[in-house]
Write a protein that holds these residues in place. Structure first.
Motif, short mmCIF file in Angstrom:
data_model
loop_
_atom_site.label_atom_id
_atom_site.label_comp_id
_atom_site.label_asym_id
_atom_site.label_seq_id
_atom_site.Cartn_x
_atom_site.Cartn_y
_atom_site.Cartn_z
N LEU A 72 0.91 -1.36 0.03
CA LEU A 72 0.13 0.02 0.02
C LEU A 72 1.02 1.26 -0.12
O LEU A 72 0.33 2.24 -0.72
N TRP A 73 1.93 1.27 0.72
CA TRP A 73 2.89 2.23 0.68
C TRP A 73 3.46 2.52 -0.90
O TRP A 73 3.51 3.75 -1.11
N LEU A 74 3.70 1.55 -1.49
CA LEU A 74 4.10 1.67 -2.92
C LEU A 74 2.99 2.19 -3.72
O LEU A 74 3.27 3.02 -4.75
N TYR A 182 3.69 10.80 3.72
CA TYR A 182 4.27 11.99 3.21
C TYR A 182 5.40 11.38 2.16
O TYR A 182 5.49 11.89 1.11
N GLY A 183 6.37 10.59 2.88
CA GLY A 183 7.52 10.39 2.28
C GLY A 183 7.02 9.26 0.92
O GLY A 183 7.71 9.62 -0.22
N ALA A 184 5.89 8.54 0.96
CA ALA A 184 5.64 7.83 -0.11
C ALA A 184 5.16 8.70 -1.27
O ALA A 184 5.59 8.36 -2.54
N GLY A 185 4.38 9.73 -1.08
CA GLY A 185 4.21 10.65 -1.97
C GLY A 185 5.21 11.53 -2.58
O GLY A 185 5.24 11.44 -3.82
N VAL A 186 6.16 12.10 -1.91
CA VAL A 186 7.03 12.96 -2.51
C VAL A 186 8.21 11.87 -3.15
O VAL A 186 8.58 12.48 -4.20
N LEU A 187 8.52 10.86 -2.51
CA LEU A 187 9.67 9.90 -3.03
C LEU A 187 9.09 9.30 -4.37
O LEU A 187 9.75 9.20 -5.33
#
Length: 311
Positions: A72-74, A182-187
């Protein structure tokens, strides 16, 4: 929560969506001279300026990569990248008002995906809001009566991608750190857009650098303001403020881009906004506890308002 605190939260939310609108106007001013991938990538790079302000005490940068559910993070990372590219494309080819109108289908997408993937029970009022929203889209698009462009498809995909991010939040947000989401989105945006921009990369001019900086920095400012807004008022209260972006869109369109809004488009916009407000009003009436907003991809299309069960 006191009325004074709630008012402060609402005012901060209005300021956040104003900043998001300035961000979108900045990328539109580039007028497609750079690829959507490149604009999305550099917008995300400049948006990193806001990261220190979004980190809570005890957060570490490495936690941007940690998650309790890697698939789900990916999915969130990929959706954020597609959403960023789609929104840039939409604002490049469409008037801001038309782009926002289609992106505002997001609550309808969230309702549908919540039923399909989260197995939530949705009643007649929420389904009515979905139907009204899609009728509004048909009025705006008028298929068969006007030429449609890649911008229209991109705007719908931007709303859909934002909806996917919100559904992911609903699925794992209660056990996931905010910096991870947030990291998932920006990365995701940095990696996907960075790779896709390489074949057609063109070095931006000085003016284009200024617009790219405005795109990313205004989005970062908006995300910070939204964080403070949700600390002062529940998301159900500040949710409707996202539609103030339409006023900014009409204003920018008239003063900067020479756009106009005809009567059918205005009617469709009102139907789509009404659909979103109906969903938000239903949740508020039920007293549903809402999660804080989620910065989906630095573009500010949507407020992650909880879409839970309807009676």
């Amino acid at each position: 929560m006191s009325n004074e605190q709630t008012l402060k939260g609402v005012l901060l939310a209005f300021a956040a969506f104003a900043a998001f609108s300035w961000s979108d106007a900045s990328v539109k001013l580039i007028e497609g001279a750079l690829s959507a991938y490149e604009m999305a990538f550099f917008g995300a790079v400049f948006g990193l300026v806001g990261l220190p302000f979004l980190m809570k005490r005890g957060d570490h940068l490495v936690e941007m990569l940690r998650t309790t559910n890697r698939p789900l993070w990916l999915l969130r990372a990929f959706a954020a990248a597609i959403g960023t590219i789609s929104s840039v494309t939409a604002f490049t080819y469409l008037s801001m008002a038309e782009a926002f109108a289609l992106i505002f289908l997001l609550p309808s997408f969230v309702t549908i995906m919540s039923v399909v993937f989260l197995k939530e029970q949705v009643g007649i009022r929420r389904w009515s809001a979905v139907v009204i929203g899609f009728i509004g889209v048909l009025v705006v698009l008028r298929p068969g009566f006007r030429e449609l462009s890649v911008g229209h498809l991109a705007a719908v995909f931007a709303g859909l991608s934002g909806g996917i991010s919100i559904v992911v939040y609903h699925a794992i947000g209660h056990r996931e750190k905010g910096i991870s989401l947030y990291g998932a989105g920006v990365l995701g945006s940095l990696l996907v857009c960075g790779l896709l921009m390489i074949p057609g990369f063109a070095w931006p001019s000085a003016i284009q650098w200024l617009m790219l900086a405005g795109y990313g920095l205004f989005a970062a400012l908006a995300t910070i303001l939204m964080m403070y807004a949700t600390a002062h008022a529940p998301a159900a209260v500040i949710g409707p403020t996202q539609y103030s972006q339409m006023l900014w869109a009409v204003l920018f369109g008239y003063l900067v881009f020479g756009d106009s809004v005809d009567l059918p488009m205005l009617l469709g916009i009102l139907l789509i906004i009404g659909s979103g407000l109906l969903t938000l009003a239903r949740e508020r009436a039920r007293g549903v506890a809402n999660p804080p907003s989620v910065a989906t991809d630095g573009q500010g299309n949507a407020l992650a308002v909880d879409e839970t069960d309807d009676a």
